[in-house]
Scaffold this motif. Structure first.
Motif, PDB file in Angstrom:
ATOM      1  N   ALA A  36      72.305  41.608 -25.657  1.00  0.00           N
ATOM      2  CA  ALA A  36      71.844  41.532 -27.040  1.00  0.00           C
ATOM      3  C   ALA A  36      72.923  42.035 -27.979  1.00  0.00           C
ATOM      4  N   ASN A  38      73.845  41.387 -31.874  1.00  0.00           N
ATOM      5  CA  ASN A  38      73.449  40.701 -33.074  1.00  0.00           C
ATOM      6  C   ASN A  38      74.662  40.545 -33.965  1.00  0.00           C
ATOM      7  N   SER A 283      75.786  50.050 -33.380  1.00  0.00           N
ATOM      8  CA  SER A 283      74.600  49.356 -32.886  1.00  0.00           C
ATOM      9  C   SER A 283      73.364  50.134 -33.314  1.00  0.00           C
ATOM     10  N   ASP A 287      71.178  46.763 -30.520  1.00  0.00           N
ATOM     11  CA  ASP A 287      71.754  45.552 -31.097  1.00  0.00           C
ATOM     12  C   ASP A 287      72.980  45.906 -31.923  1.00  0.00           C
TER      13      ASP A 287
END
Length: 452
Positions: A36, A38, A283, A287
Motif C-alpha cells: 500500500a 498512496n 506515511s 500509506d
C-alpha cells in the motif's frame, strides 16, 4: 542483475527526471514494493485556469460567494448529510424556493464535505469549504500537523505557503501559532482558502493572497513551503520541470529562504534529490503520503522515514544493503516510507539475524520476533513454490476462509489468486506472493505481533 531494468519485481509509481544534483544510488531502493503506497496526485490545482482544471461546473467564484451569504449558509445547513441517492429529490424540492445554481452549489459542497471528513475529520470538514481538486490534493490533516510541528520546533514564526490550495497546510501552521501568507493564483481556490481561514477562526494568522507564486516577495518570512502541482490535464506529470511551478524554481526559492520545505511525489528517485536538501518520506497508518525536501535545517544529504501516528522517525545511517539469507521463522514487511527512503537496511540491523529473502525484494526475514514500529512481523508456517493447486489444498486442509494476499515481485493479482483458491473455513491466513533467492515463492503465515 541490472537494477536499471524494472521487471515484475518493481512497483514504479512515479519516476522523475533527475535535476543536476546527483548522489550515488543504493541498491535497496529498487526492492519491490507492491504494498500500500498512496502516490495519488489529482489534476493540477496551481496551473493556469483552463478547461482541464476547472472545478465543478456551475461553481465559479460568484456561485461560491453566494454560499457565504446568510441564505447560502442556511441552505448548507439544510442539505448537510444528504445521501447521494436522495440528492435528486432534495434538489427538486429546494429549487422551488431557491435558485437552481445555489442549490447545486450547496449540494456539491455537502458531497465534498463528506469526502473531506477522511482527511480533515468530520468536525472541521463540516465547517470548511472545498473544491473537487482541493479535496483530492490537500494534505491530510495529520500530515500537515506533523509538518507544522516540525516548523515550530525549528523556531519558525512565519511561513509563506506557496501554492496553498484550499488552505490545509496553512490551517495546520496557524494552529501551531505560525503566521502564514497563503498564496494561490486560481481565484476560486484562493476564495475557498480565505473562507476556510475565517470558518476555523484562523483569519487573524492567515493572509490569503491571489497571485502568481513566482512573483511573491517572501523575504519577510522565516520559511517557505511549496507544494507544486504534479498533474496536468493529461494526468500525472513525470518531468519535475513540468510541475507548476517547475521544481527548479521551487528549489531556487527554497535556497533563497532561511528555511524551506518542498512537498514532492514520494516516487522521486534518490538521485533526483538536490544535494542541499534533506529528504523525508512520510506515511500515515501505513500509506505513504508524500516526500518532503527540507532546506536550511543543517541536514543536507540526510534521509529519514517518518511514520504517523506517532511520529516515529528512522534516520538513515548509510548502511550497506542487507545480505540475502534463507527464509526464517518470521517475515517482516517494512512500512512503505521505510522502503521509499531506502532504509530497509536500518530496519534489518535492528532484527536478530535479519536479512533479505531476495536481493530485489523488500521483505526481511529473521529467526526470532523483534518489536519494531518500522515493519510488521508475520510468523511463517509454510513455504511453497508458486503453485495454485498446492496452495488451494493447503488452505482447504487448514480451513482458511479469511485470506489476506500480499505481493512483492509477483505479477499475480491478489484478487485473481483469491478467486482461484476459493478460501472456505473458520481460520485466517496471510499468503505472500514473492521471490525467494530468485524463485517464485508463496509464503503462508499470520501476523506475529502488533507493532510496538
Amino acid at each position: 542483475m541490472s537494477y536499471k531494468s524494472h521487471g515484475a519485481g518493481y512497483s514504479q509509481d512515479e519516476v522523475l527526471s533527475p535535476p543536476r544534483h546527483r548522489r550515488r544510488a543504493r541498491a535497496v531502493h529498487r526492492l519491490a514494493h507492491n504494498g500500500a503506497v498512496n502516490d495519488l496526485d489529482p489534476p493540477a490545482r496551481h496551473a493556469d485556469p483552463a478547461p482541464d482544471r476547472q472545478d465543478a461546473p456551475g461553481t465559479p467564484v460568484s456561485s461560491f460567494a453566494a454560499l457565504l451569504t446568510d441564505r447560502g449558509r442556511a441552505l448548507l445547513d439544510e442539505v448537510r448529510g444528504t445521501e447521494p441517492a436522495r440528492e435528486l429529490a432534495v434538489a427538486t424540492r429546494l429549487r422551488r424556493e431557491h435558485p437552481a445554481e445555489l442549490v447545486s452549489a450547496a449540494l456539491g459542497q455537502a458531497r465534498l464535505r463528506q469526502r473531506a471528513a477522511v482527511k480533515f475529520g468530520a468536525a472541521d470538514a463540516e465547517r470548511m469549504f472545498f473544491t473537487p481538486n482541493g479535496v483530492e490534493q490537500s494534505t491530510r490533516a495529520t500530515v500537515a500537523a506533523y509538518r507544522a510541528a516540525r516548523f515550530q520546533e525549528l523556531g519558525v514564526r512565519s511561513v509563506a505557503d506557496l501554492c496553498c490550495g484550499i488552505g490545509g497546510d496553512a490551517i495546520a501552521l496557524a494552529r501551531a501559532g505560525i503566521r502564514v501568507l497563503a498564496v494561490d493564483r486560481d481565484p476560486l481556490t484562493a476564495a475557498v482558502a480565505r473562507a476556510n481561514a475565517e470558518a476555523l477562526g484562523l483569519d487573524g494568522l492567515i493572509e490569503v493572497r491571489e497571485a502568481d507564486v513566482t512573483e511573491v516577495d517572501t523575504s519577510a518570512y522565516d520559511a517557505v513551503f511549496v507544494d507544486p502541482a504534479r498533474r496536468g490535464g493529461r494526468g500525472r506529470v513525470f518531468d519535475p520541470e513540468a510541475y507548476s511551478p517547475p521544481l527548479s524554481w521551487a528549489v531556487r526559492a527554497a535556497l533563497e529562504a532561511p528555511l524551506a520545505a518542498l512537498k514532492i511525489a514520494p516516487g522521486i528517485p534518490h538521485e533526483a534529490v538536490p544535494a542541499e536538501a534533506g529528504a523525508e518520506w512520510i506515511s500515515d497508518s501505513g500509506d505513504v503520503k508524500e516526500a518532503v525536501l527540507w532546506f536550511g535545517t543543517r541536514e543536507a544529504g540526510s534521509v529519514r522515514a517518518t511514520l504517523l501516528p506517532g511520529p516515529r522517525t528512522l534516520v538513515g545511517r548509510g548502511l550497506p544493503d542487507p545480505a540475502v539469507r534463507p527464509v526464517g521463522r518470521y517475515l517482516y514487511e517494512p512500512d512503505g516510507a521505510v522502503i521509499r527512503s531506502h532504509l530497509v537496511a536500518e530496519v534489518a540491523e535492528e532484527l536478530d539475524g535479519g536479512g533479505l529473502v531476495d536481493e530485489t525484494i523488500a521483505y526481511i526475514t529473521a529467526d526470532s520476533v523483534t518489536a519494531t514500529p518500522y515493519a510488521t512481523a508475520y510468523e511463517i508456517t509454510d513455504r511453497l513454490p508458486f503453485n495454485v493447486k498446492k496452495l488451494k489444498a493447503l488452505l482447504r486442509q487448514r480451513e482458511v476462509g479469511i485470506l489476506t494476499v500480499k505481493k512483492r515481485g509477483s505479477a499475480v493479482e491478489p484478487e485473481e489468486l483469491r478467486r482461484k483458491v476459493k478460501p472456505q473455513g473458520r481460520n485466517s491466513a496471510t499468503v505472500f506472493l514473492t521471490r525467494v533467492q530468485g524463485a517464485p515463492t508463496m509464503l503462508v503465515g499470520h501476523p506475529a505481533a502488533a507493532k510496538d
